[in-house]
Every structure is written in structure tokens, then in C-alpha cells.
Enzyme design. Sequence first.
Site, short mmCIF file in Angstrom:
data_model
loop_
_atom_site.label_atom_id
_atom_site.label_comp_id
_atom_site.label_asym_id
_atom_site.label_seq_id
_atom_site.Cartn_x
_atom_site.Cartn_y
_atom_site.Cartn_z
N ASP A 18 0.50 -1.13 -0.37
CA ASP A 18 0.25 0.04 0.15
C ASP A 18 0.88 1.63 0.12
O ASP A 18 1.79 1.12 0.38
CB ASP A 18 -1.01 -0.20 1.18
CG ASP A 18 -0.34 -0.58 2.59
OD1 ASP A 18 1.02 -0.04 2.72
OD2 ASP A 18 -0.69 -1.43 3.40
N ASN A 87 -8.29 -2.45 14.23
CA ASN A 87 -8.91 -2.70 13.79
C ASN A 87 -9.18 -3.75 12.97
O ASN A 87 -10.54 -4.63 12.30
CB ASN A 87 -10.17 -1.33 13.06
CG ASN A 87 -9.29 -0.77 11.48
OD1 ASN A 87 -8.13 -1.28 11.47
ND2 ASN A 87 -10.05 -0.09 11.58
N HIS A 89 -7.47 -4.50 10.22
CA HIS A 89 -6.67 -4.43 8.81
C HIS A 89 -6.16 -4.38 8.31
O HIS A 89 -4.58 -5.04 9.28
CB HIS A 89 -7.38 -3.11 8.55
CG HIS A 89 -6.14 -1.93 8.73
ND1 HIS A 89 -6.38 -0.75 9.29
CD2 HIS A 89 -4.56 -1.66 8.68
CE1 HIS A 89 -4.81 -0.16 9.89
NE2 HIS A 89 -4.04 -1.08 9.65
N GLU A 94 -10.19 -2.25 5.50
CA GLU A 94 -10.56 -1.57 6.98
C GLU A 94 -11.34 -2.35 6.75
O GLU A 94 -12.17 -3.25 5.58
CB GLU A 94 -10.82 -0.23 6.47
CG GLU A 94 -9.96 0.98 6.48
CD GLU A 94 -9.10 1.56 7.69
OE1 GLU A 94 -9.09 0.32 8.23
OE2 GLU A 94 -8.05 2.37 7.78
#
Length: 202
Positions: A18, A87, A89, A94
Site C-alpha cells: 500500500d 481494527n 485491517h 479496512e
Amino acid sequence: MYNRGEISFARATSVNLDEYVGLAGDHDQSYRYFMQKYLFDRVDIKFENTNVPLGTASDLDAECKRYDALIESLGGIDVQVLGIGLNGHIGFNEPSDIFPYGTAAVKLTESTVKANSRFFASESEVPTMAISMGIGQIMSAKKIILLANGTAKAEILERALFGDVTPTVPASILRFAGNVEVYADEEALAIIAKEHPEALIY
């Protein structure tokens, strides 16, 4: 090992997961900059064999399609190295209601922006979007290595590895991957060690 002459990267190709949207490769918080400084410039990998999404692309959709085509042209990913977000990811995929397949421009959640603000002068400087390799591409890797460290990752690591498989915890999909190894420190494994001690190899 490279400095001792035990390994060479001359024939290796690197494909990053990313990149932040809006950050140029020379920005000190871009992933291109990080990889260049801490790995690529320290080994014999060829620059043209290092690939990171272009965060400053004027057409994000076209950039995502270009990255997908690049991965396909390489025959997919041999070894995929992942971290896990607070979270759940992986990459910047996400929590969602689906597991996205291909590279996409994604909006970062408030918790991710807040977590990453420690690397920036202020939270307002943290990009709110990123280009991320998709879950499908990650899952297609021949081998996946998941890394986790610190107490803050203990709860989400346990949920990902032992809770429901759900796109609201993206990392949970790794339980369906063919070849996954998880490496974590004692702090990140604290809940798993208590609830699922039989799963650990020390």
C-alpha cells in the site's frame, strides 16, 4: 545476512502492499520512502524491481488497475508479509461488509488515522486515503507471514485468529489461506496464551 554475504536480492522483486494517497515517494512518511531508506538502499535489489503504488497518481482508478496488472504479470505474490491494524485491517483493507479482491483506493477509518498520527507532526497531517492491494490478492500469495507485537494488538489478534471470519475483521480471512505463519511477541499473544494455549509454539 546480506552484509555477511549470505543472501542477495539481485534477482528479487518487491511489491508493496500500500501507499498513502497524496504523498510523494520522497515524503518521509510515504511507504516508498520507508522501504527505500530501511531496505532497498541497504541491499542489492534493483530499483526497477521495487514496486510501490503511486500515491500521487492523478487517476487513482487507473493506478489501481496498473498495479493489478503488474501483480498478474509477475505471476502473483510468492511471500506476503503483513502486519495487523488495531481494527483488524491488513494492508489498508479496512473493516467493511465485503472482502475486496483487487487493488483499490480506500478511505481510512478514524481509528487508523489516529493510530498512524504518531508518525506525523499532527493528526491533521495524516492522509485519509490510501491505495491498497486487495484481500483477494493477499490471499492468493503462496505464503503469508503475519507479524504482531505489543499489548495493543492482543485483542484484535485473538479475534482475527479465533473469532468469526468476517469482513468487519479483515485479517480473519487469513484462516482460509493455504499457508500462513503468525509470529507475535508475548504481549500480542497474551489473550491467546490464556484462552488458546494449545495453539502456541514457543
